[in-house]
Design an enzyme around this catalytic site. Sequence first.
Site, PDB file in Angstrom:
ATOM      1  N   LYS A 128       0.793  -0.902   0.086  1.00 35.33           N
ATOM      2  CA  LYS A 128       0.079   0.351  -0.318  1.00 35.33           C
ATOM      3  C   LYS A 128       0.789   1.647   0.110  1.00 35.33           C
ATOM      4  O   LYS A 128       1.267   1.325   0.381  1.00 35.33           O
ATOM      5  CB  LYS A 128      -0.734   0.003   1.141  1.00 35.33           C
ATOM      6  CG  LYS A 128      -2.093   0.511   1.027  1.00 35.33           C
ATOM      7  CD  LYS A 128      -3.327   0.148   0.307  1.00 35.33           C
ATOM      8  CE  LYS A 128      -4.163   0.825  -0.098  1.00 35.33           C
ATOM      9  NZ  LYS A 128      -5.314   0.415  -0.761  1.00 35.33           N
ATOM     10  N   ASP A 168      -6.525   4.854  -5.049  1.00 30.58           N
ATOM     11  CA  ASP A 168      -7.356   4.078  -3.362  1.00 30.58           C
ATOM     12  C   ASP A 168      -8.189   5.551  -3.262  1.00 30.58           C
ATOM     13  O   ASP A 168      -8.446   6.044  -4.719  1.00 30.58           O
ATOM     14  CB  ASP A 168      -6.524   3.409  -2.599  1.00 30.58           C
ATOM     15  CG  ASP A 168      -7.239   3.077  -1.709  1.00 30.58           C
ATOM     16  OD1 ASP A 168      -8.103   2.374  -1.118  1.00 30.58           O
ATOM     17  OD2 ASP A 168      -7.415   4.068  -0.037  1.00 30.58           O
TER      18      ASP A 168
HETATM   19  P1  NDP Z   1     -13.912   7.219  -3.014  1.00 33.22           P
HETATM   20  O1  NDP Z   1     -12.473   8.738  -3.189  1.00 33.22           O
HETATM   21  O2  NDP Z   1     -13.923   7.317  -4.316  1.00 33.22           O
HETATM   22  O3  NDP Z   1     -14.523   7.268  -2.318  1.00 33.22           O
HETATM   23  C1  NDP Z   1     -15.509   6.953  -0.597  1.00 33.22           C
HETATM   24  C2  NDP Z   1     -16.632   8.705  -0.362  1.00 33.22           C
HETATM   25  O4  NDP Z   1     -16.320   7.793   0.437  1.00 33.22           O
HETATM   26  C3  NDP Z   1     -17.052   9.603  -1.001  1.00 33.22           C
HETATM   27  O5  NDP Z   1     -18.130   9.842  -1.461  1.00 33.22           O
HETATM   28  C4  NDP Z   1     -16.548   9.793   0.057  1.00 33.22           C
HETATM   29  O6  NDP Z   1     -17.536  11.498   0.550  1.00 33.22           O
HETATM   30  C5  NDP Z   1     -17.470   9.227   1.578  1.00 33.22           C
HETATM   31  N1  NDP Z   1     -16.725   9.236   2.176  1.00 33.22           N
HETATM   32  C6  NDP Z   1     -14.818   9.281   2.383  1.00 33.22           C
HETATM   33  N2  NDP Z   1     -15.216   9.978   4.048  1.00 33.22           N
HETATM   34  C7  NDP Z   1     -16.494   9.702   4.445  1.00 33.22           C
HETATM   35  C8  NDP Z   1     -16.813  10.005   5.813  1.00 33.22           C
HETATM   36  N3  NDP Z   1     -16.217   9.486   7.231  1.00 33.22           N
HETATM   37  N4  NDP Z   1     -18.269   9.560   6.017  1.00 33.22           N
HETATM   38  C9  NDP Z   1     -19.668   9.243   4.767  1.00 33.22           C
HETATM   39  N5  NDP Z   1     -18.113   9.451   3.657  1.00 33.22           N
HETATM   40  C10 NDP Z   1     -17.413   9.443   3.867  1.00 33.22           C
HETATM   41  O7  NDP Z   1     -12.847   6.207  -2.437  1.00 33.22           O
HETATM   42  P2  NDP Z   1     -13.451   4.847  -3.429  1.00 33.22           P
HETATM   43  O8  NDP Z   1     -14.940   4.306  -3.484  1.00 33.22           O
HETATM   44  O9  NDP Z   1     -12.019   4.308  -3.921  1.00 33.22           O
HETATM   45  O10 NDP Z   1     -12.417   4.122  -1.128  1.00 33.22           O
HETATM   46  C11 NDP Z   1     -13.668   3.772  -0.421  1.00 33.22           C
HETATM   47  C12 NDP Z   1     -13.081   2.283   0.441  1.00 33.22           C
HETATM   48  O11 NDP Z   1     -13.141   1.463   0.134  1.00 33.22           O
HETATM   49  C13 NDP Z   1     -11.648   2.573   1.447  1.00 33.22           C
HETATM   50  O12 NDP Z   1     -11.454   2.014   2.049  1.00 33.22           O
HETATM   51  C14 NDP Z   1     -10.924   2.263   0.266  1.00 33.22           C
HETATM   52  O13 NDP Z   1      -9.708   1.388   0.743  1.00 33.22           O
HETATM   53  C15 NDP Z   1     -11.691   0.864   0.219  1.00 33.22           C
HETATM   54  N6  NDP Z   1     -11.238  -0.124  -1.462  1.00 33.22           N
HETATM   55  C16 NDP Z   1     -11.165   0.577  -2.505  1.00 33.22           C
HETATM   56  C17 NDP Z   1     -11.349  -0.001  -3.947  1.00 33.22           C
HETATM   57  C18 NDP Z   1     -11.783   0.416  -4.639  1.00 33.22           C
HETATM   58  O14 NDP Z   1     -11.243  -0.639  -6.008  1.00 33.22           O
HETATM   59  N7  NDP Z   1     -11.755   1.870  -5.886  1.00 33.22           N
HETATM   60  C19 NDP Z   1     -10.506  -2.024  -3.842  1.00 33.22           C
HETATM   61  C20 NDP Z   1     -11.566  -1.972  -2.127  1.00 33.22           C
HETATM   62  C21 NDP Z   1     -11.392  -1.045  -1.203  1.00 33.22           C
HETATM   63  P3  NDP Z   1     -16.652  12.941  -0.781  1.00 33.22           P
HETATM   64  O15 NDP Z   1     -16.496  12.685  -1.847  1.00 33.22           O
HETATM   65  O16 NDP Z   1     -17.649  13.624   0.148  1.00 33.22           O
HETATM   66  O17 NDP Z   1     -15.268  13.065  -0.057  1.00 33.22           O
END
Ligand code: NDP
Length: 448
Positions: A128, A168
Site C-alpha cells: 500500500k 484508492d
Molecule cells: P472514493 O474516494 O472514490 O470514495 C469515498 C466515498 O466515501 C466518497 O463518497 C466520500 O465522500 C465518502 N466518505 C469518505 N469519508 C466519509 C465519511 N467519514 N463518512 C461518509 N462518507 C465518507 O474511494 P473508494 O470508493 O475508492 O474507496 C472507499 C473505500 O473502499 C476505502 O476504504 C478503500 O480503501 C476501499 N477499497 C477501494 C477499492 C477500489 O477499488 N477503489 C478496492 C478495495 C477497497 P466525498 O466524495 O464527499 O469525499
Amino acid sequence: MFKSAYLNQVYASLSQRYSDQPEFLQAVEEFVSSIDVMVDKDPRIQQNAIIERIVEPERNIKFRVSWVDDKGKVQVNRAMRVQFNSAIGPYKGGIRFHHSVNESIMKFLGFEQTFKNSLTGLPMGGAKGGSDFDPEGKSDNEIMRFCQGFILELYRHIGPRMDVPAGDLGVGAREIGYMYGMYKRIENEFSGTFTSKGIESGGSLGRAEATGYGLCYFVEEMLKTYKNDSFKNKRVIISGAGKVGLMAAVKVHELGGKVVGMSDLSGVIHDENGMDLELIKTLSKTSALVMNQYKSYHPEAIYSPINADIWKIPCDIAMPCATQNEIYIESAKDLVANGCWLVAEGANMPTTIEATQYFRDNNILFAPGKAANAGGVAVSGLEMTQNAMFLNWTFKEVDAKLHEIMENIFKKCYEASLIYTGKPDDLVAGANIAGFLKVYYAMLQQGV
Ligand code: NDP
C-alpha cells in the site's frame, strides 16, 4: 487475550513497538484472533517465526515530494510505499492521497492487502502507498505536478514484476494516468506497472465497476447459501458514494434490491423511493459533496448532515463503503435495532472490532472487507494479465471472471470457517485463515 501463548507474546511485543499505530494494531489483532484456533496445531509456524515475519513489512520506503503550486510556491508533502509481503507474487496494492495518510494507516492497509490478494487466487503480494497530499481543491495542473513528483521518487521501487500500484481514496483514473505517464517517460517502456489505468492507456474494462460489483456478487453467495434468498426486494443502505459505493448501488439495483440510503462527507440521504443514482453520477462530476444537494432535486428525501445517521435507516443489508472505522458500537446497535441482518464491508476495515463482535453476538451475517471487496484487486490482477499478453478482454469476459473469482473467495472463506471454527458463517475467521494459509505455505517453501 489469545489462547496461544506464542500469539500473545508476538502481539504484546508488536503493540509495544508500534504503540503509536492504532489502525495497524487493530488490523493485526483482528487477524491474530482468527488464526488463534490453528496456530498451536502447527509447530512450524512458531519454529519459522511466521507470525513475527508476516506482521513486519518487507520494506517501507518513505520519501518527500516537492511540487510547485499554481501560484509558483513550492509545496512539500510526505509519502511512502509499504511493500508488505511478496511471498506469492509482486507487491500489489493501491495508492491513497488524503490528508489523513500516515504510517499506521498505510501499514494496516498493506497488511490486509496481503491476505485479500491471496484470497483472489491470483499471484499478487501485498502493498500500500500514499501521501498526505489531498487532491480536494487542487487544480488539474497541481495534481499532475504532484503525481509527477511522486513518481520521480517511487519509479525506482516499482515495475511490472516488482510492485504494481493502483488507485484508492483520492486516486482515480486521472491520478493514475499522470503517474503512469511519468513512469513511462522515465522507464521508456509500455509495461503494465499501474492498474486502474484509463482504457486507452491499457486499463481493463470492468475495473471501475469491479469492487462494487464484486461486493454484490459476494453478498449474493451469502444470501443464496445462508438464506436461500437473493437481493430481490431487499432494503440496502450504502455509506460512501465514491468508486466503490456508487458501483455497489448500481449492482444492487440491477439485482432487484432497493438502495434507500447513501452518504458522503456532506451528509446522509434517506430516500424511500430508492436513491436516484443517475442524479448522484451527474452531481459527482462537478463536486465531491453530493448528498447536501440531493434534496433540492428530491424534496421528499430526508437529509442529515451527520454521517453516522445512515446507520439509523431501517434496512436488511448495510454496506459500509466509505472509509476505515465508520461503524462504531453505537452504530452497530442502531443497525441491529432497526432490523439489519447482513453487513458487508466494501471499504477496508470500516467496522471496529467491538462493533464486529456485536454483530456476531446478534447473529448478523457479516462479510469482512478483506474478502468482500477483493473484486477490485482481482480485476487489477486481470488487467496485469491482459497487459502481459498485449490483449484486451471484453467487459462481459472480465465481469464473468470477476463473478467466478468472488464465488471462489466466498467458497474458500466458508470452507475455512467450517473446518477451523466448526461454524459455516464465521467469514471473518474464514477469510483470515484462507488468506493466511497460501502466504504461509509460500513463505515456508522459500526459506528464511
Ligand atoms: P472514493 O474516494 O472514490 O470514495 C469515498 C466515498 O466515501 C466518497 O463518497 C466520500 O465522500 C465518502 N466518505 C469518505 N469519508 C466519509 C465519511 N467519514 N463518512 C461518509 N462518507 C465518507 O474511494 P473508494 O470508493 O475508492 O474507496 C472507499 C473505500 O473502499 C476505502 O476504504 C478503500 O480503501 C476501499 N477499497 C477501494 C477499492 C477500489 O477499488 N477503489 C478496492 C478495495 C477497497 P466525498 O466524495 O464527499 O469525499
